[in-house]
Design an enzyme around this catalytic site. Structure first.
Site, PDB file in Angstrom:
ATOM      1  CB  CYS A 193      35.733  27.860  27.584  1.00  0.00           C
ATOM      2  SG  CYS A 193      36.984  26.708  26.979  1.00  0.00           S
ATOM      3  CG  MET A 194      31.239  32.603  28.285  1.00  0.00           C
ATOM      4  SD  MET A 194      30.083  33.227  27.070  1.00  0.00           S
ATOM      5  CE  MET A 194      31.145  34.136  25.961  1.00  0.00           C
ATOM      6  CE  LYS A 211      36.260  48.518  48.724  1.00  0.00           C
ATOM      7  NZ  LYS A 211      37.289  49.573  48.923  1.00  0.00           N
TER       8      LYS A 211
HETATM    9  C1  LIG Z   1      37.953  49.300  50.170  1.00  0.00           C
HETATM   10  C2  LIG Z   1      38.264  50.273  51.189  1.00  0.00           C
HETATM   11  C3  LIG Z   1      38.620  49.883  52.483  1.00  0.00           C
HETATM   12  C4  LIG Z   1      38.861  48.446  52.869  1.00  0.00           C
HETATM   13  O1  LIG Z   1      40.085  48.010  52.354  1.00  0.00           O
HETATM   14  P1  LIG Z   1      40.638  46.556  52.742  1.00  0.00           P
HETATM   15  O2  LIG Z   1      42.023  46.553  52.250  1.00  0.00           O
HETATM   16  O3  LIG Z   1      39.760  45.591  52.007  1.00  0.00           O
HETATM   17  O4  LIG Z   1      40.495  46.429  54.192  1.00  0.00           O
HETATM   18  C5  LIG Z   1      38.791  50.851  53.431  1.00  0.00           C
HETATM   19  N1  LIG Z   1      38.628  52.152  53.128  1.00  0.00           N
HETATM   20  C6  LIG Z   1      38.313  52.567  51.881  1.00  0.00           C
HETATM   21  C7  LIG Z   1      38.169  54.005  51.596  1.00  0.00           C
HETATM   22  C8  LIG Z   1      38.121  51.653  50.873  1.00  0.00           C
HETATM   23  O5  LIG Z   1      37.817  52.063  49.634  1.00  0.00           O
END
Ligand SMILES: *Cc1c(COP(=O)(O)O)cnc(C)c1O
Length: 391
Positions: A326-327, A42
């Protein structure tokens, strides 16, 4: 430094060593024992680049990939990424038919989700692979214990019609980064109860999964059939006060590098950057780094008024951000060192190479390394090294 697959020199880039992701995943796999590994990609693979990171994770032995948003799972499939793929965060009206057509496992924490997925399954003639999520104590997503029976029954009804297949039962930890915290034990027990309840009703899951990176590393009792590792896959520690990445065989994949845009001599008492929160205490050389908060460098890394400033490696020494970020740019106090425009600046990378780390930046900015690595902007080129075949 070279742009991704190009010859152009850019003034700054996020460099990703894909072989580090591959090797970290192999290490996590070994530590997971009999459990499979889902690498969580993600947030554009925690800022490392969704598709290349996914390929590196698979090369390291990840048999599952996970995303929060469905759009990222669909993007993986569009790029030709196979294997098990799960997505879990939805609002009503998602692209369910696309998800089913792409063979993406989906999750439900409430009956409305099962109903929408069931409608899509009916429409497309495809059986959805469904994971049911229980809130074992995090207090975020997942069905509360009281609503678990209704969720199970809704799913089993759809399963009886051949519209869904309940393949997973799962939950998520609140405090796994403190492995001895009693909440972990309570969550494991609550999860086991929820699983037992579902199995007694006739659910036969392929996978039960609870562990994030912290639990994958330090709570073997929580491994069940599958661990979901995000941060650790990228070589960072989710519990820096307990273990560093090197202690558990991991190395950071991301480094952020730039080149000095200007070096100049200024007298003592010279204010530096907006607000003059940093004043030179002697005659010194200032180096200008052409990166700012629009690139993802946190303004909280500014130095002055009691804040030491985030660390950067320039000319073989770790120095501190001087004045406000800064930006588009920030300044580093170089002292009397003779450095030039074009010399390399490393914001963070691998401690083993003497570089500051994403964790050091997190500490300077009073946040977590997750937020540091995920925030670099699209205008920052990603340079990939270590695994040509993943590009
Ligand atoms: C982000 C997430 C993970 C991974 O978490 P980490 O601490 O980065 O290993 C696992 N399960 C769910 C549901 C998440 O949202």
């Amino acid at each position: 430094m070279d742009d991704h697959r190009g010859g152009a020199v850019s003034h700054a880039a996020v460099r990703i060593d894909l072989s580090a992701i591959r090797d970290n995943v192999a290490e996590l796999r070994a530590r997971a024992g009999a459990a499979d590994v889902m690498v969580v990609v993600k947030g554009d693979a925690y800022g490392h680049g969704l598709v290349p990171a996914a390929r590196a994770a698979q090369a390291g032995g990840a048999t599952w990939l996970g995303t929060a948003a469905l759009s990222e799972a669909l993007a993986l499939r569009a790029a030709g990424i196979g294997g098990r793929l799960m997505s879990w965060l939805f609002a009503p009206g998602e692209r369910w038919t696309d998800a089913l057509a792409a063979g993406i496992d989906v999750s439900a924490s409430a009956p409305w989700t099962v109903e929408e997925i069931t409608a899509a399954a009916r429409e497309t003639g495809r059986t959805a692979r469904l994971h049911l999520k229980v809130d074992s104590g995090l207090g975020r997503s997942g069905a509360p214990e009281a609503d678990w029976p209704a969720l199970i029954d809704t799913a089993l009804k759809a399963q009886a019609e051949g519209l869904v297949n309940v393949v997973g039962l799962w939950s998520h930890f609140a405090i796994a980064d403190s492995p001895r915290h009693p909440t972990n034990t309570a969550q494991i027990a609550a999860f086991e109860n929820a699983v037992a309840w579902a199995e007694a009703r006739g659910v036969r899951p392929e996978v039960r999964h609870l562990a994030n990176s912290a639990a994958a590393l330090l709570l073997p009792r929580a491994h069940f059939d599958l661990v979901r590792t995000g941060l650790a896959s990228y070589g960072l520690s989710p519990m820096p006060d307990v273990v560093g990445p090197g202690d558990v065989g991991l190395r950071p994949a991301m480094s952020v590098r730039a080149r000095l845009a200007l070096v100049k001599r200024v007298p003592a008492g010279h204010g530096v950057s907006y607000g003059h929160v940093y004043i030179t205490d002697r005659e010194t050389n200032l180096g200008l780094v052409p990166l700012g908060y629009a690139d993802g460098v946190p303004r909280h890394g500014s130095g002055g008024e009691g804040d030491p400033g985030a660390p950067v490696l320039v000319g073989g020494r770790v120095r501190r951000v001087a004045g406000r970020v800064c930006m588009d740019q920030f300044v580093v106090d170089l002292g009397d060192d003779d450095l030039r425009a074009g010399d390399e600046v490393v914001l963070f990378g691998d401690a083993a190479a003497g570089e500051p780390t994403a964790q050091d930046w997190a500490q300077a900015c009073r946040t977590i390394s997750y937020e540091i690595v995920t925030r670099f902007a699209p205008r920052m080129p990603r340079t990939y090294i270590g695994m040509e075949e993943a590009l």
